[in-house]
Write an enzyme that holds these catalytic residues in place. Sequence first.
Site: not given
Length: 173
Positions: A10, A33-34, A48
């Site tokens: 953050r 990539t999450a 996001h």
Amino acid sequence: MKTLILGGARSGKSALAERLAGESAKDVMYIATAQALDGEMAERIAHHRARRPAAWGCVEEPLALGDALRAHAGPDRLVLVDCLTLWLSNALGIDDGVHFAREHAALLAAVNALPHDIVFVSNEVGLGITPLGELTRRFVDEAGRLHQSLAAACERVVFVAAGLPLVMKGSLP
């Protein structure tokens, strides 16, 4: 131009990467990539997605990052990779002693071979105490090695804290 943006959780690093991508006047391909393996990560991913412009492309690639860069980078496109430390977690989580080394080498080979605009986002995790446990120590060590390798290959490296960028190499537009 290749850019590495580092910072804590953050810190504003993804927002800076997205701003640079948006200001580039190029098509943007976002490589995420999450993996939504739990509800909290699913919420992060949704956050996001919601703030990205609809015109940006998105590829979800949790492991084969070098291949994804080769497939999606191009002269009229900026590729934004968010986030390298999630990719590292994914790779180390299935590591058989060979998988991570192969994917790491493929990533560095792609970065060094591609002359295109790429922005990498990653968490700087090596600023605290040495973690307990073999896997967490390996994660911190591998993240540090990855960051050093990419910093050497990138023309611009930026550290972000409290939303404020500190340019460590190159310059911001």
